[in-house]
Enzyme design. Structure first.
Site, PDB file in Angstrom:
ATOM      1  CE  LYS A   1      -4.192  -1.989   1.958  1.00 22.57           C
ATOM      2  NZ  LYS A   1      -3.717  -3.365   2.250  1.00 22.57           N
TER       3      LYS A   1
HETATM    4  C1  LIG Z   1      -4.404  -4.483   1.694  1.00 14.75           C
HETATM    5  C2  LIG Z   1      -3.698  -5.784   1.733  1.00 14.75           C
HETATM    6  C3  LIG Z   1      -4.102  -6.891   0.930  1.00 14.75           C
HETATM    7  C4  LIG Z   1      -5.329  -6.833   0.054  1.00 14.75           C
HETATM    8  O1  LIG Z   1      -5.110  -6.068  -1.085  1.00 14.75           O
HETATM    9  P1  LIG Z   1      -6.339  -5.644  -2.026  1.00 14.75           P
HETATM   10  O2  LIG Z   1      -5.737  -4.794  -3.069  1.00 14.75           O
HETATM   11  O3  LIG Z   1      -7.313  -4.932  -1.144  1.00 14.75           O
HETATM   12  O4  LIG Z   1      -6.902  -6.911  -2.572  1.00 14.75           O
HETATM   13  C5  LIG Z   1      -3.360  -8.050   0.972  1.00 14.75           C
HETATM   14  N1  LIG Z   1      -2.292  -8.170   1.788  1.00 14.75           N
HETATM   15  C6  LIG Z   1      -1.885  -7.151   2.579  1.00 14.75           C
HETATM   16  C7  LIG Z   1      -0.721  -7.364   3.484  1.00 14.75           C
HETATM   17  C8  LIG Z   1      -2.560  -5.930   2.571  1.00 14.75           C
HETATM   18  O5  LIG Z   1      -2.152  -4.940   3.376  1.00 14.75           O
END
Ligand SMILES: *Cc1c(COP(=O)(O)O)cnc(C)c1O
Length: 432
Positions: free
Chosen positions: A107
């Protein structure tokens, strides 16, 4: 660049509006109305380019002049500041490590790019922009790090006191400068209610320029497509490449579909989930049935109504047949996921986090049927982010990256508040 709402193709906006507003008024999601094909010469010669150069070329084509090239260059330089290395497990499986950013999860890419775009679009405003975010833990950390020291922007993060992990709290409360953490004596829903009220408060909005750092902002999706190209570049065997994506809200997977539409030769995608298997179920049955989420070990994927499904559906013309030919879905429970964390350690001497482990299981099952593929698992977070679970499963200590270890010594600074709107509003007005 023109974007449309997934609820109504006629409802369009330019990039600035889409980024600053986050969501169209009809509650759809913004999507690029045109997904350009990248030049074949670029796609054939990815290894001639650095990660930043790849990001620049991809975004230049997608943004179609919405931002002057020199400015876009700067935005890329300030947002793609850490690598996305591919580590091979064996000759059929690799891991794309997306955790080398400040909050140790993928993210960071989205949050940094969004902060740079917002700062650019805010450049001629006299008033600073105040970003309000309610967080139950993870998003807040990436947003805080992503907007840290971004000119012209202040960030106010509301989190429920005592309800985020120690580490997450440190990520929210130790940065300072333009990042302020409000520790709310209530739940995540209370935090969200305060933020929502503030956005609807006309008097407040006349005095302060407010914006959100919504997880479904298109600015977070765009940079997530960059690392699919970067990963492909690093692969030795580029035949029948499949990407396996541990998913919750399906932003990462949607960004992969974008990359494929722009010309990246991806054979198939694998959607891997925990017990919250809405999308794998849909791929099997053709029925889309959101339901309340259940808590799991891979908690960043505990989503019962995946927000980006609307975007995926649009990309496949709302046609189940087309989507299921391109994406295979698999889901696993926690007990199986724990075994997978151990298996990856024992078989490949690689420490994978519980989210990545769900991806590993899905890729393994997929390759039983399709052995002649090369699979890349998106490792969405560093295992040390889930230290107690991973150490318990492995029965041993694991290495903690320095930027995480350092957090423990940093001093927490938060402003305690209750769940009443009036004092929150007064605080906002007197501090901005
Ligand atoms: C946010 C997150 C996900 C999920 O990702 P999406 O794009 O919402 O499918 C998976 N793994 C981790 C560690 C995350 O922080």
């Amino acid at each position: 660049m023109i974007l449309y709402s997934t609820k109504n193709r006629e409802n369009t906006a330019d990039l600035k509006t889409a980024v600053m507003k986050g969501l169209p008024d009809d509650n759809g999601l913004y999507m690029p109305s045109e997904i350009p094909q990248l030049p074949q010469e670029f796609l054939d010669n990815l290894s001639d380019f650095s990660f930043q150069e790849i990001a620049f070329t991809v975004s230049k084509h997608l943004l179609q002049g919405a931002i002057p090239e020199e400015e876009l260059q700067k935005i890329i330089e300030n947002s793609i500041t850490f690598p996305a290395p591919v580590v091979s497990l064996d000759d059929k499986m690799s891991v794309l490590e997306l955790f080398h950013g400040p909050s140790l999860a993928f993210k960071d890419f989205g949050a940094r790019f969004m902060s740079q775009l917002m700062s650019y679009f805010n450049r001629e405003e006299e008033k600073e922009l105040v970003i309000l975010v309610a967080t139950s833990g993870d998003t807040g950390g990436a947003v805080a790090a992503g907007f840290y020291k971004t000119p012209g922007i202040k960030v106010v993060i509301l989190y429920p006191s005592g309800k985020v992990s120690h580490l997450q709290e440190k990520q929210l409360t130790t940065l300072g400068y333009n990042i302020t953490a409000l520790e709310v004596d209530g739940t995540f829903d209370d935090c969200q209610a305060l933020v929502k009220k503030a956005f609807l408060d006309r008097e407040l909005n006349e005095k302060i320029r407010l914006s959100s750092a919504n997880s479904i902002n298109i600015a977070r999706l765009i940079p997530q497509s960059f690392y699919y190209f970067e990963a492909f570049k690093q692969l030795k065997n580029k035949e029948n490449v499949v990407f396996c994506i541990p998913s919750g809200n399906f932003g990462n997977l949607t960004a992969g579909i974008l990359a494929k539409k722009m010309g990246l030769p991806v054979h198939q995608f694998i959607a891997a989930t925990n017990a919250n298997d809405i999308v794998p179920s849909y791929l099997k049955s053709g029925k889309y049935e959101p339901r309340p989420s259940v808590p799991t070990l891979s908690n960043a994927m505990d989503v019962g109504s995946p927000s980006n499904f609307a975007r995926m559906n649009n990309l496949y013309s709302s046609t189940w047949n087309i989507m299921k030919d391109d994406i295979q879905g698999f889901a696993y429970d926690d007990a199986t996921t724990e075994k997978a964390v151990l298996e990856v350690k024992n078989k490949f001497n690689y420490t994978i986090d519980p989210h990545g482990a769900v991806g590993y299981l899905a890729l393994k099952e997929y390759q039983n049927d399709y052995p002649n593929t090369h699979g890349v698992i998106l490792e969405t977070a560093h295992p040390a982010k889930f230290l107690p679970d991973v150490e318990r499963i492995l029965g041993r200590k694991i290495e903690v990256p320095q930027r995480l270890a350092e957090l423990s010594d940093k001093k927490k600074e938060s402003i305690e508040c209750n769940t009443e709107y009036k004092p929150f509003k007064e605080w906002l007005l007197s501090h901005h």
